[in-house]
Design an enzyme around this catalytic site. Structure first.
Site, PDB file in Angstrom:
ATOM      1  N   CYS A 153      -9.162   7.493  -7.340  1.00  6.02           N
ATOM      2  CA  CYS A 153      -8.040   6.689  -7.822  1.00  6.02           C
ATOM      3  C   CYS A 153      -7.827   5.440  -6.973  1.00  6.02           C
ATOM      4  O   CYS A 153      -7.461   4.380  -7.497  1.00  6.02           O
ATOM      5  CB  CYS A 153      -6.771   7.532  -7.870  1.00  6.02           C
ATOM      6  SG  CYS A 153      -6.367   8.404  -6.350  1.00  6.02           S
ATOM      7  N   HIS A 173      -0.794   3.308  -6.958  1.00  7.89           N
ATOM      8  CA  HIS A 173      -1.353   2.899  -5.676  1.00  7.89           C
ATOM      9  C   HIS A 173      -1.362   1.374  -5.582  1.00  7.89           C
ATOM     10  O   HIS A 173      -1.542   0.675  -6.587  1.00  7.89           O
ATOM     11  CB  HIS A 173      -2.798   3.371  -5.531  1.00  7.89           C
ATOM     12  CG  HIS A 173      -2.964   4.841  -5.360  1.00  7.89           C
ATOM     13  ND1 HIS A 173      -1.918   5.713  -5.136  1.00  7.89           N
ATOM     14  CD2 HIS A 173      -4.097   5.608  -5.367  1.00  7.89           C
ATOM     15  CE1 HIS A 173      -2.396   6.950  -5.015  1.00  7.89           C
ATOM     16  NE2 HIS A 173      -3.703   6.906  -5.155  1.00  7.89           N
TER      17      HIS A 173
END
Length: 356
Positions: A137, A262
């Site tokens: 990710c 993120h």
């Protein structure tokens, strides 16, 4: 390896790990993208077998993971722990399915392509093991933007710092942050050494330190010379996706008290001189990227705005003050969508499209 159509004339899809955090998002994405699939089978551990989950407006019963559930499956999406993927992905591939795996089990395997459809779709053609790997990710939340700039300028060095949401550690990470937030809310904590740790106690969940009112400069397991496994993963995956096996990459991974999305600060050096105007043009037109960059007007991406969306958002684009070949910028993406589930689904769609 060709993909054959199922009895409906459309390929059969299996989603392994359908009840997990990423699996849940995967079902949402499958329900909103073009309906190219015939049967969709939902697979999870025996504990979850018998549950019914909604996908494409239908309630589908979850099946227990077993060899026979892969009979007739054309594409299998895996979102399970590494050790489970390592055992079951080859079994699914041996049954004739093309496996798209979201774990870390096969990312470094030279016989398994690591694919980001906007950057290296050509890598999908050679899959001798019948398995395609999805990057982590953290890598996925920046690689589409980096790849677009690399295609124009030629990347020669990358320095990255990540600010990773707790959902990157799964449901346990989110539960830990919410529990800790309830313990520190409405207090004066965070004003003396150790007061936050004393308040939240020794149960820090999947994190080595409290994450509420804090940042934790560590994700993953220990590796040589003080590096973490997550930092080495981002380095290795960036090299593999871009086809730059010797690219200098330095990464520092930090966990922050954000639920989902993120962020990364990036310092990228290129083979030729760069301009902000051209870089902005590249990013504004790159597939899968949204340029949101007007700091004077308070416009730059943040997790609170990016969560729940599909693109990589980019802002704070600047040319380095001391190097005309370098850019500094900020990237932000939903780690459960493009960072996991969406990229997996996109790869599966490419697999099917290749046979058309």
């Amino acid at each position: 390896m060709a993909v054959a159509a199922g009895r409906t004339g459309r390929p059969t899809l299996a989603v392994v790990g359908a009840t997990g955090a990423v699996g849940t998002v995967m079902l949402q994405i499958l329900s909103h993208r073009a309906d190219i699939w015939g049967e969709i089978r939902l697979i999870a551990s025996s504990r979850s077998a018998g549950r019914k989950l909604a996908v494409r407006g239908e309630e589908i019963e979850v099946l227990a993971l077993a060899e026979e559930v892969f009979d007739g499956v054309d594409v299998a999406l895996f979102d399970v722990p590494d050790e489970i993927a390592e055992h079951w992905a080859p079994i699914a591939a041996a049954k004739g399915a093309v496996v798209v795996d979201n774990s870390g089990a096969f990312r470094s395997d030279p016989e398994v392509p690591l694919v980001v459809p906007e950057v290296n779709p050509h890598a999908l053609r050679a899959r001798p093991r019948g398995i395609v790997a999805n990057p982590s990710c953290t890598t996925l939340c920046m690689i589409v933007a980096v790849g677009a700039l690399h295609a124009e300028y030629g990347l020669r060095e990358l320095v990255a710092s990540s600010y990773q949401a707790v959902s990157g550690a799964g449901r346990a990470g989110v539960a830990t942050l919410r529990r800790q937030m309830s313990l520190v809310a409405g207090t004066e904590l965070g004003t003396s050494p150790g007061d936050v740790r004393r308040a939240v106690g020794d149960d820090t969940g999947p994190f080595p330190e409290p994450v509420a009112l804090n940042v934790v400069p560590w994700t993953g397991e220990a590796r040589a010379d003080g590096w973490s496994s997550e930092e080495m993963t981002v380095r290795d995956e960036t090299r593999k996706v871009l086809g730059l096996s010797a690219l200098p990459v330095a990464v520092t991974c930090v966990r922050v008290p954000v639920v989902t999305a993120h962020s990364l600060t990036l310092h990228a050096r290129f083979e030729s001189e760069v301009t902000v105007a051209k870089a902005r043009e590249i990013l504004a037109t790159a597939p899968g990227v949204v340029l949101f960059d007007d700091p004077g007007a308070g416009e730059f991406p943040t997790p609170a705005d990016v969560v729940g969306t599909d693109p990589t958002w980019v802002g704070r684009v600047r040319r380095a003050l001391d190097d005309p070949t370098a850019l500094d910028f900020f990237a932000c993406g939903d780690n459960l969508r493009k960072g996991s589930a969406l990229n997996t689904v996109q790869i599966a769609e490419l697999v099917v499209g290749a046979r058309a």
